[in-house]
Each structure stands twice: as C-alpha cells, then as structure tokens.
Enzyme design. Sequence first.
Site, PDB file in Angstrom:
ATOM      1  N   HIS B  68       0.844  -1.200   0.000  1.00 57.30           N
ATOM      2  CA  HIS B  68       0.000   0.000   0.000  1.00 57.30           C
ATOM      3  C   HIS B  68       0.872   1.240   0.000  1.00 57.30           C
ATOM      4  O   HIS B  68       2.100   1.138   0.067  1.00 57.30           O
ATOM      5  CB  HIS B  68      -0.969   0.008   1.194  1.00 57.30           C
ATOM      6  CG  HIS B  68      -0.315   0.060   2.536  1.00 57.30           C
ATOM      7  ND1 HIS B  68       0.385  -1.005   3.053  1.00 57.30           N
ATOM      8  CD2 HIS B  68      -0.241   1.025   3.476  1.00 57.30           C
ATOM      9  CE1 HIS B  68       0.838  -0.683   4.251  1.00 57.30           C
ATOM     10  NE2 HIS B  68       0.477   0.551   4.538  1.00 57.30           N
ATOM     11  N   HIS B  73       6.202   1.686   3.611  1.00 54.97           N
ATOM     12  CA  HIS B  73       6.096   0.488   2.779  1.00 54.97           C
ATOM     13  C   HIS B  73       6.558   0.727   1.345  1.00 54.97           C
ATOM     14  O   HIS B  73       6.904  -0.217   0.641  1.00 54.97           O
ATOM     15  CB  HIS B  73       4.654  -0.039   2.778  1.00 54.97           C
ATOM     16  CG  HIS B  73       4.256  -0.655   4.081  1.00 54.97           C
ATOM     17  ND1 HIS B  73       4.159  -2.016   4.258  1.00 54.97           N
ATOM     18  CD2 HIS B  73       3.972  -0.111   5.273  1.00 54.97           C
ATOM     19  CE1 HIS B  73       3.818  -2.272   5.516  1.00 54.97           C
ATOM     20  NE2 HIS B  73       3.701  -1.127   6.150  1.00 54.97           N
ATOM     21  N   HIS B 157      -7.609  -1.214   5.819  1.00 54.91           N
ATOM     22  CA  HIS B 157      -6.506  -0.318   6.240  1.00 54.91           C
ATOM     23  C   HIS B 157      -6.509   1.052   5.544  1.00 54.91           C
ATOM     24  O   HIS B 157      -6.776   2.066   6.153  1.00 54.91           O
ATOM     25  CB  HIS B 157      -5.177  -1.019   6.062  1.00 54.91           C
ATOM     26  CG  HIS B 157      -4.004  -0.263   6.586  1.00 54.91           C
ATOM     27  ND1 HIS B 157      -3.945   0.218   7.864  1.00 54.91           N
ATOM     28  CD2 HIS B 157      -2.848   0.106   5.992  1.00 54.91           C
ATOM     29  CE1 HIS B 157      -2.800   0.856   8.035  1.00 54.91           C
ATOM     30  NE2 HIS B 157      -2.113   0.806   6.912  1.00 54.91           N
ATOM     31  N   ASP B 178      -0.076  -4.201   5.893  1.00 54.44           N
ATOM     32  CA  ASP B 178      -0.900  -3.707   6.986  1.00 54.44           C
ATOM     33  C   ASP B 178      -2.352  -3.980   6.641  1.00 54.44           C
ATOM     34  O   ASP B 178      -2.773  -3.779   5.511  1.00 54.44           O
ATOM     35  CB  ASP B 178      -0.719  -2.186   7.170  1.00 54.44           C
ATOM     36  CG  ASP B 178       0.602  -1.871   7.849  1.00 54.44           C
ATOM     37  OD1 ASP B 178       1.045  -0.716   7.761  1.00 54.44           O
ATOM     38  OD2 ASP B 178       1.199  -2.779   8.455  1.00 54.44           O
ATOM     39  N   GLU B 203       2.774  -8.620  10.492  1.00 56.66           N
ATOM     40  CA  GLU B 203       3.443  -7.736  11.426  1.00 56.66           C
ATOM     41  C   GLU B 203       3.167  -8.170  12.845  1.00 56.66           C
ATOM     42  O   GLU B 203       2.050  -8.541  13.167  1.00 56.66           O
ATOM     43  CB  GLU B 203       2.869  -6.323  11.277  1.00 56.66           C
ATOM     44  CG  GLU B 203       3.357  -5.558  10.085  1.00 56.66           C
ATOM     45  CD  GLU B 203       4.739  -4.978  10.314  1.00 56.66           C
ATOM     46  OE1 GLU B 203       5.048  -4.656  11.466  1.00 56.66           O
ATOM     47  OE2 GLU B 203       5.491  -4.867   9.341  1.00 56.66           O
TER      48      GLU B 203
END
Lengths: 380, 600
Positions: B68, B73, B157, B178, B203
């Site tokens: 994303h 990231h 997310h 995420d 994570e």
Amino acid sequence: MEAADEWLLQSLRLYRDLHTFELQAPTRLIEWAPGNRVCVAGYGQSHGNEILQLIPPPTLLTKETQGLCPERDFKVECGGFSERPVYSLKCVPDTSLLVTSGPPDNSLQVWQMSAEDSDVIKSVSTIATENDTGKSWAKIATISARAPWVLHGSRLDRVQITEVESRKNVYTTGIQASRGSEELSGLAFLDCNTLLLCCATGRLCLADIRQPQRLTEATAVPSAPCSEQWCMGSRHGAQGLETSSQPVARLSSRGLLILTDLRKTSEFLASVKTRVPSPGSGAEFLCVSWAPALEGYLAISGFDGTVHVYDTQSWDSSGREAEPVFIHKGHAFGGAGGSGDSPLVTVHTWHLQKPRTLLSAASDGSLHVWDWVQPCGKCG
Amino acid sequence: MPEIKVTPLGAGQDVGRSCILVSIAGKNVMLDCGMHMGYNDDRRFPDFSYITQNGRLTDFLDCVIISHFHLDHCGALPYFSEMVGYDGPIYMTHPTKAICPILLEDYRKITVDKKGETNFFTSQMIKDCMKKVVAVHLHQTVQVDEELEIKAYYAGHVLGAAMFQIKVGCESVVYTGDYNMTPDRHLGAAWIDKCRPDLLISESTYATTIRDSKRCRERDFLKKVHETVERGGKVLIPVFALGRAQELCILLETFWERMNLKAPIYFSTGLTEKANHYYKLFITWTNQKIRKTFVQRNMFEFKHIKAFDRAFADNPGPMVVFATPGMLHAGQSLQIFRKWAGNEKNMVIMPGYCVQGTVGHKILSGQRKLEMEGRQMLEVKMQVEYMSFSAHADAKGIMQLIRQAEPRNVLLVHGEAKKMEFLKQKIEQEFHVSCFMPANGETTTILTNPCIPVDISLGLLKRETAIGPLPDAKKPKLMHGTLLMKDNSFRLVSPEQALKELGLAEHQLRFTCRVHIQDPRKEHETVLRVYNHLKGILKDYSVQHLPDGSITVESILIQATAHSEDQGTKVLLVSWTYQDEELGSYLTSLLKKGLPQSTP
C-alpha cells in the site's frame, strides 16, 4: 445502530473520557497490579483461558488527563495460559507472583510474572486445600505483612491463610461447621491480623487470626422471602493495612445495599433499596466497590448491562429507595449491534487515582474505561 | 527438503519500515520497499547489499510487490529501482499506483527542498520508477513468469491496500502488509479465502495491542472540535488530499446536523478536485455494499460544508477548516496555521503521521516556538491535538486472519522475540502451527511439504485392485508401478507401458525355494496332501492341481520331487516371479511349518 449512535452523541456530555475495547474472551475480573497495570482473565472455556496483564493507555497512567494523547490502546505486557477458568485473581504485594482460583475445586494456582527476558506468565505451583469437597471455588485475598500470604476458602468453616511461596498453612479458622458452613461470597484482609468474611447469605463476620475461635458478627441483613445472594465491597487501601474506619457495603441480588461501620457492627450505618431489574441469571456477577479517590461514592453492577454509581453520604438506615448519581449504559450498546442477548456486566473497578474513572467488563468481551461527568446540581 | 526462506531487511530491532525478502522454490520476491521515517541518513533505506553483493538486482529478483501507499512500505522504491538499480516488474493495486507517486513527490519535496538533502531520488526518478509498475486487480491471478504467480486480496486499512499471495507450484506464501479486521465507514475488513499457504507473513507490532474502538476515537474527535467551536475558537485540520478527509467530513456533517450547530465548516478547494479523483478511484476499488452507500449520496454535496476561500481565515468567530497539505509543510494549511497559531482558543488536529522537518512534526514533538521563513518566530499558543484514525489489526485480528487463511506456518516480523513469546505460544497452541519471529537481517528457513500430484493410469489402477485380498487384511495394499517424470508431469503407469514408452525390454525374475517335507509316501500323494492343505487354508485364492502333478496358487508354482538321498523326505519347489514376492514368501513359510498329519 441508531440507538448506539445516539448514545455516543449523548456520551459527549456524559463523559469526559470514554474508551471501549474488545477482549478476545470475556473476563469476570479486573485487578490492578503494580505499576498501574491491569489484569484480566478468561473464564469461559474448560482450558486455554488466557491471563493477561495490560498496560493501560497513557491517559490512564497519570492522574491528570493530558491534552495530546495519540495512544488510546491497551498493550498486552505479558500473558499466561490457564488450564481452568479463572474466576478470581489477586496479585501478591511485594512479589512478582499472582494467585488465581476457579472451578472445579478450591485449589489455588500460583503464577510468576515474567522476568526481563520473557512475556509469559508461568505457572509455578498449586496450593491444594484439605477436605476439598470440590463443589465450589475459593475466594481469595492477599497481603504481604509478615510474609506474602493468601487468604482463601469457599466456605465459612474452611477459611485458611497460606504462605504463598512455601505453601505452608499459617492459619485455619477455628469455626466449627455447626456455627456456620455457608458458602462465602467474599473475603478480605482488614489489616494483617483481621479478616472480613462475607457469606452468600449476607452474614458478615470479623475474625482475628490471633484468636481463631472468636468471631464477631455484624447485624444480620433482613431475611428475604425468596433466595437472595449477597456480596460485599470493602475499602482496600493500597497495602491493605488501613484500619476498619471505612464502612463495608453489602449488596444483595434484589438490590438492597447495607452499609456497616465496622466499629459499630451491631447496627446498620445505612440501608437503601436500589432500583435494579430482578436478576435473570442469578447473582454470579454481583459486584459492589467503593471509590478510592471520591469520598462516599460506590458503584454496583451485575444486574444487567449497566453500572450504577451512588453517593452514600446522604443515606440513612430507613431502607428507602436511592437514586444513582450516574448510570453507565455503554455495554448495552454492544459493538456488533443486536446480536442476541444483551451483555451482562461481569465486573467493575475504580481507577486508583482518578476520582471518577471506572473500568467495567461485560459477558460479550467488552472492556470499557469511562470518566463520568458529575451531573449539575449535586454536590461532591 | 524444499524450503522457503524469509529475511526481513533492516538493522537491529527497528520497526520503522517494511522490506522483506522471500525465496520460494527458486524464485526471489521482495515484499514492500519502505523508508524508515526516523532516520535522516542512509539508514532510512533498507540495506540492499544484503541481497546480492555484486550481482544485478534485476537478475536476482523475480519481482517486487508493494502492499500500500504508506511511506514506510513504499518510500524507498524510487531509490531502490533508480539509484540502486532494478528493472524488473513492480506489482501493486491500481489505487496504490495512483497514490504512491503523489506521496513520494510530497516526501521528496520536503526532504530535498525543505531540508536540503542531496542523496535522495529526484522527481524524474519517481516517474521512471512508476513506469515499471504493473497494476493488479483484487483476486486476479497474475503470472509473473511460467512458474511464479501472485494474487492480491483486500486488506482494508487504507485505499488500495492489499495482502498478497505468492505461489510457485504448490508452495505459497501470503504477505499481509498492513490490514485490519474490523470494517469502518468506508473501508471494509480484510478478507482472504482458505488458501492454506505454507507460510503467512504478518506484522507483530500490533499483535499485542487491544485497540480502542473507532467510535470512541471519532467521539474524541467530535468532542475536541465541539469544545473549540463552543468557546469561539477555530479548528484547523490539515489533511492529505486523498485520505480520510472525506470520512471526517461525513462525520462532522452528521454531527452538525444532529446538534443543530451553526459554525461554518470549510473544505479547501484544492481538496475538492483531488477528492473527485479520489472518489472515482475509490468507487472502483470498494465492494458492492460500500459502493451503494456512496452512490446514494455524492460525497461532496454537504449541507454544512462549503468551499473555502483564503479570505475566510480572517473572519471572526468559530469555524472548522480542512486544508492541504497534511503535514503543515507548505501551502494553504500552513498559511492558515500561521494566522491562527497565536490564539489559545484555537486548535489544530493533526490526523496522521508527520515527516521530520515539517511544521507538523515539530508541533507534535512539543515545540511551541517555530522559526518560519525570513527568520520570523511564531509562537504557538493554539491547542495541538493528534488523532490517529489509521486502522490496524490487533491481537484478535491476527488470530482471525490465521483462522481464515489456515497457513501451515506463521512468521511475524518487527518484533522482539522474547517480548512476543506469549503471542507465539498462543498461535502455536490454538492453531497447531509453528510461529517464527526473526530479527531484522536474520534469515528464517521454513521447511515445506509440498504435495506433488501424480497421475495414475487407469489400466494400472484396475489391474492392481483386481488381485485378490492379501493374506493379512490389516496390511496396506502395496501397488507396483513405474513413476515416469516427463515434461514437468508425473505419471504412474504399469511397468509394461513404461518399458514400451522407454523402449526397453523387460527382464523376468523368478525365485525358487526348496521346502523339505517329511513324507515317506509317493510324490503324487505328497502333492495331493499339499494341495488339500493349501486348498483348506487359502480359501480365497485360486488353488489348482494341474494334470502334470504341480500345484498352482494364483501364479505361484509348487512341484514336488523326491529327495535324492532320503526317500522319506520330499522336496517342494516353490517358484514365483518377483511380482508375487509377498504371496510367495507367505506360502513358503506356511509350507515350512509342515503338513497336518491327518490329511488323506
């Protein structure tokens, strides 16, 4: 969803602060641990129940609410797995141990909090009790006066004090079964020599461990036409060493609240009737507790999805109806929105420093932290 | 043993960025390429030299996947592809591809223009990098090459966030990036099917969190805004153009309507244009259910929210303004901030993370005296608040996801192993899978047990099942066949067919065993005895007495001869082919036990 949204809007003026959390499994205990930590534990399954020690969000760690606070979440600091449902948990002061109890019998489980290098709460030992009929579960209280002790028992004539580390028995009540073998609903250390024992029948006794045969009884609660269960709430000082100057509250499953001054046990200090719905599932989660930082205030729960807060300062022993100062309704507006039965509040506790902050948990796994606003027109 | 290797790139225990290297069945994939926002020097980039000392990254890596648009990231992507050098494919979802370059450019501007750094990527590099991007749709299987395929799953997310499944043959890995498991107003919850990957990578940082509900966060936001407006103050909400601004607007609009509030709410014009673009992106991304609620109302036809004009900032009285950019580093939001900062009745609510060097970051760190352009000092008396609406999974969410996907192993990155032992035990106990927690820079090897499908020829199957039951019914049935590996396929065929296909001649192996039997009678009488004996025992088998004096049990031959030296002993010759080994051995041991006395 509508009702829940409505309540949330109302909450803007009802609460200064409001947090709602969802635990993976419901808890029936909320215990404060050293360092302002909070312990919760699962009670539902026959095994694999988790014991969790949580670090509250920064707003709860300090007395004053800070303005800038991005962190609103609990953090799991350490956890353990219990083979049996955990009904009661108490930290042992001045040690890194904690004691739990739960069905199917009266034994206690002793746990070690994590060391530096691990976040697992490890099972250390079991304290078994003699003549364990295995019908109920032990109520527990801890103190570290002469040594770390745990007071435990499920019946009036089976109360013991055991040294936690050595598991040596230090005291057993000398009470004969003939004088009483009722089930206990709660027990506490008033100080390192005095015990407070409350039976489910409402009978309240004081015992001196230096004189095992003696028992002082408080005035009995009024007898009821139908079966009624009682529980008690006593002021616990930080070290459990405060004298018996604060009244003890007894709450019944029919909503009767009786306050007794332990210096004058032959009379009621106050007696009121609270307006609560008649309990459906029994008195399993009856809970009454005094506010540590707000003189004369107490809270009750266990009848439905609400927690009631009362100001006892104007009460007398007339038995009249008392009005709550505040009612927390948040648990009734569960997250999922209308999924079957409304949840039942299983336990509540007050924040140790913030005067109007409470924590409450319900049977749907919710955990609320709320700081209620004193309604105008009331003093205190 | 086939294995999957995972290495989170990064130094020590830092959790600021995501960049994970996965080796699966000979393919190498890089998952995310994040920038560490806490560092100002090269430590913010992942250490790519780990991957290959002198070889070309393009040769080594088969593809790069970005989950994303958050900078931790994707922030190092242009550096990686243009400055270190990578020309292979980069995969991400369509919204991520649209939003990434905007964020990267913003970030570049702050770092280079504001802070004057030099070792950083340029605008052109961002453009060149994005040219290498291949956009994917949700649930679309993308063939990276003949063996490697990937598939994106909805992660919730933020807009465009995806979880990715990477598959080679029957080995697969799922990377979650995420995600969150509780739906909110405009983004649903993450979802994955029971794809049973060999490994699930997630994570660990949020795993030990129990999150305050979204509604309480919103309540807090409304409370702050309301309180400020009630006392006559002004609220500034700096927003990123393509983010949660729309959601916050809906929230305020509903609240204003309900509470009958009169204070004006403004939305800066720069936002509306970009917001329409966002809206279009968004509509194609979300699912049916959410799409319906947004089709019902145009997101930008608010009753209470109007377009902002610069001049309004000087109007007296309370108001709420949404303005870009989100970190107060330039433009309209900074202008408004400068005007309102001196009044303690006012409030600024930062809705997200701010990069170092921005005004946003400074005031969130507690700075109250700022040096602005032209060495002017600005004293900040207005209230500074921070609201994080970013949705992340927590402990409960991770368990839910594992339950959905049913991986064989779980790997959690960015955690301190000793601080995560409880979670590890929890996962291992509940799901009976192994849970790994490597440190950054550490390689974890997971052994996989891939299933290799083998086609069995129908003829072989029929033939093998036709043979009568074995002497011992409890033993598993042993089949004989030949495994042929040809053209990436495996087949089990009869030996004859295999020989034919391979052009080989078959050799017959025949075993003969001698069993001595005490019997003084003539041979043919012995044979008769043996025949009756066997017939009596082996009721399910075809036992025959042939005219030439031999006995057959199925295809096994038994003949009797007299012993050369001892008339009282007969020698039974038991003979069988290699294929009949089991029955042959059984018969031999049976005969060695001797014949019963009473047979006629």
